[in-house]
Design an enzyme around this catalytic site. Structure first.
Site, mmCIF file in Angstrom:
data_model
loop_
_atom_site.group_PDB
_atom_site.id
_atom_site.type_symbol
_atom_site.label_atom_id
_atom_site.label_comp_id
_atom_site.label_asym_id
_atom_site.label_seq_id
_atom_site.Cartn_x
_atom_site.Cartn_y
_atom_site.Cartn_z
ATOM 1 N N LYS A 2 5.093 -11.264 -6.676
ATOM 2 C CA LYS A 2 4.172 -10.902 -7.751
ATOM 3 C C LYS A 2 4.997 -10.373 -8.918
ATOM 4 O O LYS A 2 5.988 -9.648 -8.698
ATOM 5 C CB LYS A 2 3.241 -9.820 -7.198
ATOM 6 C CG LYS A 2 2.073 -9.411 -8.079
ATOM 7 C CD LYS A 2 1.198 -8.397 -7.325
ATOM 8 C CE LYS A 2 -0.047 -7.980 -8.069
ATOM 9 N NZ LYS A 2 -0.903 -7.059 -7.284
ATOM 10 N N SER A 77 -5.597 -8.712 -7.350
ATOM 11 C CA SER A 77 -4.785 -9.099 -8.492
ATOM 12 C C SER A 77 -3.571 -9.954 -8.135
ATOM 13 O O SER A 77 -2.999 -10.592 -9.018
ATOM 14 C CB SER A 77 -4.309 -7.851 -9.227
ATOM 15 O OG SER A 77 -3.484 -7.064 -8.383
ATOM 16 N N SER A 101 -5.813 -5.924 -3.573
ATOM 17 C CA SER A 101 -5.131 -7.017 -4.267
ATOM 18 C C SER A 101 -4.312 -7.949 -3.408
ATOM 19 O O SER A 101 -3.906 -9.014 -3.887
ATOM 20 C CB SER A 101 -4.245 -6.463 -5.370
ATOM 21 O OG SER A 101 -5.039 -6.179 -6.480
HETATM 22 N N1 GLN Z 1 -9.643 -5.315 -7.498
HETATM 23 C C1 GLN Z 1 -9.186 -3.969 -7.425
HETATM 24 C C2 GLN Z 1 -9.113 -3.372 -8.800
HETATM 25 O O1 GLN Z 1 -9.468 -4.040 -9.714
HETATM 26 C C3 GLN Z 1 -7.869 -3.892 -6.716
HETATM 27 C C4 GLN Z 1 -6.681 -4.055 -7.585
HETATM 28 C C5 GLN Z 1 -5.395 -3.889 -6.852
HETATM 29 O O2 GLN Z 1 -5.381 -3.688 -5.618
HETATM 30 N N2 GLN Z 1 -4.300 -3.888 -7.595
HETATM 31 O O3 GLN Z 1 -8.721 -2.265 -8.979
#
Ligand code: GLN
Length: 395
Positions: A2, A77, A101
């Site tokens: 990532k 994400s 994420s």
């Molecule tokens: N979807 C979650 C958020 O928007 C998780 C994001 C993440 O784990 N980086 O915060």
């Protein structure tokens, strides 16, 4: 990996204009460890800018498409890492999970996604989102590969004071006759029927394998999103304060005052979702509101942790869906932040409690879109969770 992992040989952008031309002066510990074990990094993968999101539509460089349907989101994400794994471009990929994420894009793309116990893998050299829930984990096409990657990455690191002494040891076999709690609160009518069906089938297979599965309640789960969307913005707005146009990253041009430099730099460098969260975070931390929101959220978080601990007095692990739906259409939810946040309901509780949680493929819906199930265990039970997931893979 990532693109929020710092690594040599490529920019580290966190999918934001703020870091578009940022070249890392150091490498993440996780990357160093994997390279020392012979891994070769072939590229950086797309994400929601600064990992804020659940679809990878918030990337400043465009969305990542789902591996099974180009009109649908990759999830997020860590969407890019999930898709390159699903498409067999790589045998495994790295992600970070603050509130889902890794697990949610793994579920949306039919791969294994591991969010370890908080502190299992060093976060040194990974762009911070919310420091009290951020963890580093992996995507792979099968559990055994994910276990190997986790084993190599995990362990104490003097450069991340929150790392735990190494406890991760791959188990050759899953414990027999485990007691498993099916989280009833995640199987309500609002959840996609095919998601519930795949979870129920997985439960049947667990029972056939000799495990005992009972329905359990996690009443605090209904407050998890409210807690998460106070605590996480508070932490991320603090972490993002460093992007001021002075130290590194994007710097606005032609400004006359310091306030203008901050304002224009941050206005140009962050995407809308980053700004929304910075505003929420600044608000809940502001004097007068701190007690009413931030402190209250932290107290509620403790009640949630207590509920998990109580369940783990009886159960070896918990099971439920990863997300209320399979992957959705690109653009379907992106104009409605609340709708997007609701999709995180099943992944944020274990993040707030720092528990290990993994997403494993559980089949598809009628249209061939993948659906995952989530296994959540007590702190440091990561190897046991993966062992039972591995034992179920061929069943
Ligand atoms: N979807 C979650 C958020 O928007 C998780 C994001 C993440 O784990 N980086 O915060």
């Amino acid at each position: 990996m990532k693109d929020n992992f710092l690594a040599f040989g490529a920019p580290t952008t966190a999918a934001s204009k703020m870091l578009e031309n940022f070249s890392a002066p150091l490498q993440a510990t996780a990357v160093e460890k994997l390279e020392a074990a012979g891994a070769i990094c072939i590229g950086k993968s797309n994400l929601d800018a600064f990992a804020h999101g659940g679809s990878t539509e918030n990337s400043a460089f465009g969305p990542t498409k789902n591996a099974f349907d180009k009109d649908r989101v990759a999830g997020g994400s860590s969407g890019g890492s999930a898709v390159v794994t699903a498409l067999n471009i790589v045998p495994f990929a790295l992600g970070s999970d603050t509130g889902g994420s890794i697990r949610q894009p793994a579920s949306f793309n039919g791969v294994v996604g591991v969010k370890p116990t908080y502190g299992t893998v060093s976060r040194f050299g990974v762009v911070a989102m919310a420091s009290s829930t951020d963890v580093i984990g992996a995507f792979a096409t099968n559990v055994a590969d994910a276990e190997q990657v986790m084993q190599i990455m995990s362990g104490r690191d003097s450069r991340d004071a929150t790392t735990l002494p190494d406890f991760f040891e791959i188990k050759s076999e899953a414990k027999p006759n485990q007691k498993i709690g099916l989280i009833k609160d995640f199987m309500a009518d609002g959840v996609d029927p095919e998601v519930r069906a795949r979870v129920n089938e997985y439960v049947d297979k667990l029972r056939l394998a000799g495990h005992i599965v009972e329905e359990v309640e996690l009443p605090m789960a209904k407050y998890a999103l409210a807690i998460y969307y106070i605590v996480v913005p508070a932490e991320l707005c603090s972490n993002l304060a460093r992007y001021d146009g002075i130290r590194y990253g994007h710097r606005a041009e032609g400004v006359k005052t310091l306030a203008e430099l901050y304002g224009r730099t941050r206005g140009e460098g962050f995407v809308a979702e980053n700004k929304r969260r910075i505003m929420i975070g600044s608000y809940v931390l502001s004097s007068g509101y701190f007690d009413a929101y931030y402190l209250r959220a932290q107290k509620a978080r403790t009640l949630l942790v207590n509920e998990f601990n109580k369940l783990f007095e009886t159960y070896d692990l918990l099971i439920g869906p990863v997300a209320p739906t399979p992957t959705f259409k690109i653009g379907e939810n992106s104009t409605d932040p609340i709708k997007m946040y609701l999709g995180d309901i099943m992944t944020v509780p274990s993040s707030l409690a720092g528990l290990p949680a993994i997403s494993v493929p559980a089949g598809n819906n009628e249209s061939g879109l993948p659906i995952g199930v989530q296994l959540i265990g007590p702190s440091r039970s990561d190897a046991d969770l993966l062992a039972i997931a591995r034992s179920m893979e061929l069943k």
